[in-house]
Design a protein around this motif. Structure first.
Motif, PDB file in Angstrom:
ATOM      1  N   ALA A   1      66.309   9.065 -16.142  1.00 42.63           N
ATOM      2  CA  ALA A   1      66.241  10.506 -16.406  1.00 42.63           C
ATOM      3  C   ALA A   1      67.371  11.257 -15.722  1.00 42.63           C
ATOM      4  CB  ALA A   1      64.890  11.058 -15.959  1.00 42.63           C
ATOM      5  N   GLY A   2      67.944  10.673 -14.667  1.00 45.56           N
ATOM      6  CA  GLY A   2      69.034  11.308 -13.953  1.00 45.56           C
ATOM      7  C   GLY A   2      68.650  12.568 -13.212  1.00 45.56           C
ATOM      8  N   SER A   3      67.372  12.754 -12.957  1.00 45.26           N
ATOM      9  CA  SER A   3      66.907  14.001 -12.346  1.00 45.26           C
ATOM     10  C   SER A   3      67.274  14.120 -10.874  1.00 45.26           C
ATOM     11  CB  SER A   3      65.389  14.125 -12.503  1.00 45.26           C
ATOM     12  OG  SER A   3      64.736  13.011 -11.909  1.00 45.26           O
ATOM     13  N   THR A   4      67.590  13.003 -10.229  1.00 50.10           N
ATOM     14  CA  THR A   4      67.924  13.043  -8.807  1.00 50.10           C
ATOM     15  C   THR A   4      69.429  12.897  -8.565  1.00 50.10           C
ATOM     16  OG1 THR A   4      67.406  10.678  -8.705  1.00 50.10           O
ATOM     17  CG2 THR A   4      65.684  12.218  -8.014  1.00 50.10           C
ATOM     18  N   GLY A   5      70.217  12.845  -9.648  1.00 52.50           N
ATOM     19  CA  GLY A   5      71.671  12.819  -9.487  1.00 52.50           C
ATOM     20  C   GLY A   5      72.244  11.411  -9.435  1.00 52.50           C
ATOM     21  N   TYR A   6      73.462  11.269  -9.949  1.00 56.60           N
ATOM     22  CA  TYR A   6      74.077   9.947 -10.052  1.00 56.60           C
ATOM     23  C   TYR A   6      74.247   9.290  -8.684  1.00 56.60           C
ATOM     24  CZ  TYR A   6      77.613   6.360 -10.679  1.00 56.60           C
ATOM     25  OH  TYR A   6      78.289   5.167 -10.640  1.00 56.60           O
ATOM     26  N   GLU A   7      74.739  10.068  -7.718  1.00 56.53           N
ATOM     27  CA  GLU A   7      75.018   9.477  -6.409  1.00 56.53           C
ATOM     28  C   GLU A   7      73.755   8.909  -5.773  1.00 56.53           C
ATOM     29  OE1 GLU A   7      76.730  10.845  -2.018  1.00 56.53           O
ATOM     30  OE2 GLU A   7      76.973  12.160  -3.756  1.00 56.53           O
ATOM     31  N   TRP A   8      72.674   9.682  -5.855  1.00 66.07           N
ATOM     32  CA  TRP A   8      71.398   9.220  -5.284  1.00 66.07           C
ATOM     33  C   TRP A   8      70.858   8.015  -6.039  1.00 66.07           C
ATOM     34  CZ3 TRP A   8      68.540   9.007  -1.261  1.00 66.07           C
ATOM     35  CH2 TRP A   8      67.163   8.729  -1.352  1.00 66.07           C
ATOM     36  N   ASP A   9      70.912   8.075  -7.371  1.00 67.98           N
ATOM     37  CA  ASP A   9      70.428   6.945  -8.171  1.00 67.98           C
ATOM     38  C   ASP A   9      71.211   5.680  -7.844  1.00 67.98           C
ATOM     39  OD1 ASP A   9      68.738   8.742  -9.317  1.00 67.98           O
ATOM     40  OD2 ASP A   9      69.818   8.904 -11.221  1.00 67.98           O
ATOM     41  N   ALA A  10      72.529   5.830  -7.682  1.00 63.40           N
ATOM     42  CA  ALA A  10      73.363   4.667  -7.368  1.00 63.40           C
ATOM     43  C   ALA A  10      72.999   4.088  -6.010  1.00 63.40           C
ATOM     44  CB  ALA A  10      74.838   5.067  -7.405  1.00 63.40           C
ATOM     45  N   GLU A  11      72.726   4.963  -5.048  1.00 67.72           N
ATOM     46  CA  GLU A  11      72.334   4.489  -3.715  1.00 67.72           C
ATOM     47  C   GLU A  11      71.012   3.744  -3.781  1.00 67.72           C
ATOM     48  OE1 GLU A  11      71.042   6.408   0.588  1.00 67.72           O
ATOM     49  OE2 GLU A  11      72.488   7.478  -0.678  1.00 67.72           O
ATOM     50  N   GLN A  12      70.094   4.253  -4.581  1.00 65.24           N
ATOM     51  CA  GLN A  12      68.803   3.590  -4.706  1.00 65.24           C
ATOM     52  C   GLN A  12      68.922   2.246  -5.418  1.00 65.24           C
ATOM     53  OE1 GLN A  12      65.603   4.909  -3.406  1.00 65.24           O
ATOM     54  NE2 GLN A  12      67.398   5.641  -2.286  1.00 65.24           N
ATOM     55  N   ARG A  13      69.723   2.198  -6.469  1.00 62.42           N
ATOM     56  CA  ARG A  13      69.949   0.916  -7.150  1.00 62.42           C
ATOM     57  C   ARG A  13      70.565  -0.098  -6.191  1.00 62.42           C
ATOM     58  NH1 ARG A  13      71.467   4.273 -11.655  1.00 62.42           N
ATOM     59  NH2 ARG A  13      70.023   3.982 -13.412  1.00 62.42           N
ATOM     60  N   ASP A  14      71.470   0.402  -5.358  1.00 60.50           N
ATOM     61  CA  ASP A  14      72.095  -0.492  -4.394  1.00 60.50           C
ATOM     62  C   ASP A  14      71.053  -1.039  -3.425  1.00 60.50           C
ATOM     63  OD1 ASP A  14      74.616  -1.626  -3.655  1.00 60.50           O
ATOM     64  OD2 ASP A  14      74.516  -0.467  -1.797  1.00 60.50           O
ATOM     65  N   ARG A  15      70.102  -0.193  -3.041  1.00 59.88           N
ATOM     66  CA  ARG A  15      69.069  -0.586  -2.072  1.00 59.88           C
ATOM     67  C   ARG A  15      68.068  -1.573  -2.673  1.00 59.88           C
ATOM     68  NH1 ARG A  15      66.371   0.779   2.579  1.00 59.88           N
ATOM     69  NH2 ARG A  15      64.090   0.729   2.506  1.00 59.88           N
ATOM     70  N   TYR A  16      67.600  -1.296  -3.867  1.00 60.71           N
ATOM     71  CA  TYR A  16      66.478  -2.077  -4.418  1.00 60.71           C
ATOM     72  C   TYR A  16      66.880  -3.137  -5.438  1.00 60.71           C
ATOM     73  CZ  TYR A  16      63.703   1.536  -2.180  1.00 60.71           C
ATOM     74  OH  TYR A  16      63.152   2.379  -1.246  1.00 60.71           O
ATOM     75  N   VAL A  17      68.104  -3.039  -5.988  1.00 61.78           N
ATOM     76  CA  VAL A  17      68.494  -3.953  -7.053  1.00 61.78           C
ATOM     77  C   VAL A  17      69.685  -4.828  -6.650  1.00 61.78           C
ATOM     78  CG1 VAL A  17      69.248  -4.148  -9.466  1.00 61.78           C
ATOM     79  CG2 VAL A  17      67.640  -2.330  -8.795  1.00 61.78           C
TER      80      VAL A  17
END
Length: 347
Positions: free
Chosen positions: A110-126
């Motif tokens: 959905a991109g509701s939290t912003g690209y930078e945040w989403d990328a950081e989360q993907r880096d953390r969990y994926v």
């Protein structure tokens, strides 16, 4: 850094709101007396889904057995006699690997939290920093832990203290030491403290309806109403529990005016046998009551607000032979006392 921290808090709160809305394990307050006791212990994450994106409430969240708690319309919570209060939030298992994936990926898409945040989360969990592919290769070896708000404490500022991002804990392993609110037997005991309910403290007085100036008034409580109460908190999916017990130890009398003296002088009456204080009976009129009050001035056209407060000693025992004391708690109530002048008789 400040913006990232704020977003982490937003994600934690978003998880809590979503859990409440979907009926996930943030809603342990819905359980009644006895639920969660004797529950079959899950054998692994795969059998514990609630079908709504999280571990089932009886498996993941804290549940309470209140069958030995105080009951009735006059009961209320104890207040700690120190600055300590039970935690307003805590961490416990909330997701299996598949469930965390199902929860986070739609948020990222959905991109509701912003690209930078989403990328950081993907880096953390994926991407393996530090977790890879939501730990799906460890789905039978542990759980993702997240924040829960303690039932009844939703509006407490302390409910915002649990801002750690979702983290992994292997089965049969203690949660990280740097997360003090991660559920343990002690945290369970503190959560159970929050659920303790004790009876109100309207004392029996003699004279009953109105007392006289300078006349000792006896005060007592029936000990049968003030037996120990307890609440058990447990996390069935972890196989841990703690029982917190409150036992009455004393009654404090506050006459509601400085124009009075108490018996004993401290105003604190200890428990003796089945009673707190001693019931008045004929033949005791010339005795000083072991628990009571003597008013030195009439209440006039009004009354004095006598307050009676019980102090409860609180301790707990838990899984693995764990045990300790918690701060004493108090619960009190006021009652109106009419004090009249002694009428002189002229002959």
């Amino acid at each position: 850094m400040r913006r990232v921290t704020g977003r982490r808090r937003l994600l934690a709160l978003s998880a809590l709101v979503t859990a409440c809305a979907l009926g996930l394990p943030g809603t342990a307050s819905a359980y009644g007396p006895g639920e969660g006791q004797g529950a079959q212990q899950p054998t692994g994450p795969s059998g514990n889904s609630d079908g709504k994106g999280g571990i089932s409430a009886t498996a993941g969240a804290v549940v309470y057995d209140r069958s030995n708690n105080g009951s009735g319309p006059s009961v209320g919570p104890v207040a700690s006699t120190t600055a300590w209060t039970p935690p307003a939030c805590y961490y416990a298992p909330k997701y299996t690997p598949a469930q965390l994936k199902a929860y986070l990926e739609p948020i990222w898409e959905a991109g509701s939290t912003g690209y930078e945040w989403d990328a950081e989360q993907r880096d953390r969990y994926v991407n393996g920093h530090p977790y890879k592919d939501f730990n799906q290769d460890r789905s039978a070896k542990g759980y993702w832990w997240d924040a829960y708000v303690t039932p009844g404490r939703e509006g407490d500022p302390g409910a915002l203290d649990c801002t750690k991002p979702v983290f992994w804990v292997d089965s049969n392993t203690n949660p990280p030491a740097d997360i003090p609110l991660a559920v343990t037997t002690r945290v369970l005991a503190e959560l159970a403290y929050n659920e303790i309910r004790v009876p109100s403290t309207n004392v029996t007085l003699a004279p009953a309806n109105a007392t006289k100036v300078n006349l000792p008034t006896w005060a007592w409580l029936d000990g049968a109403q003030f037996k120990p109460v307890s609440v058990t908190a447990s996390v069935p999916i972890l196989g841990i529990s703690a029982t917190t017990t409150a036992e009455p130890v004393s009654l404090k009398i506050d006459p509601g005016t400085t124009d009075a003296v108490t018996y004993p002088p401290s105003g604190v009456c200890q428990i003796s046998g089945r009673h707190i204080g001693e019931p008045y009976a004929q033949g005791k009129a010339d005795r000083t009551p072991p628990c009571g009050v003597k008013y030195l001035r009439s209440s006039g056209n009004g009354t004095y607000a006598l307050k009676a407060t019980i102090t409860w000693r609180i301790h707990w025992t838990g899984t693995g032979n764990t045990a300790d004391d918690l701060p004493d708690g108090t619960f009190g109530a006021t009652q109106n006392v009419t004090v009249q002048e002694i009428q002189a008789v002229n002959r």
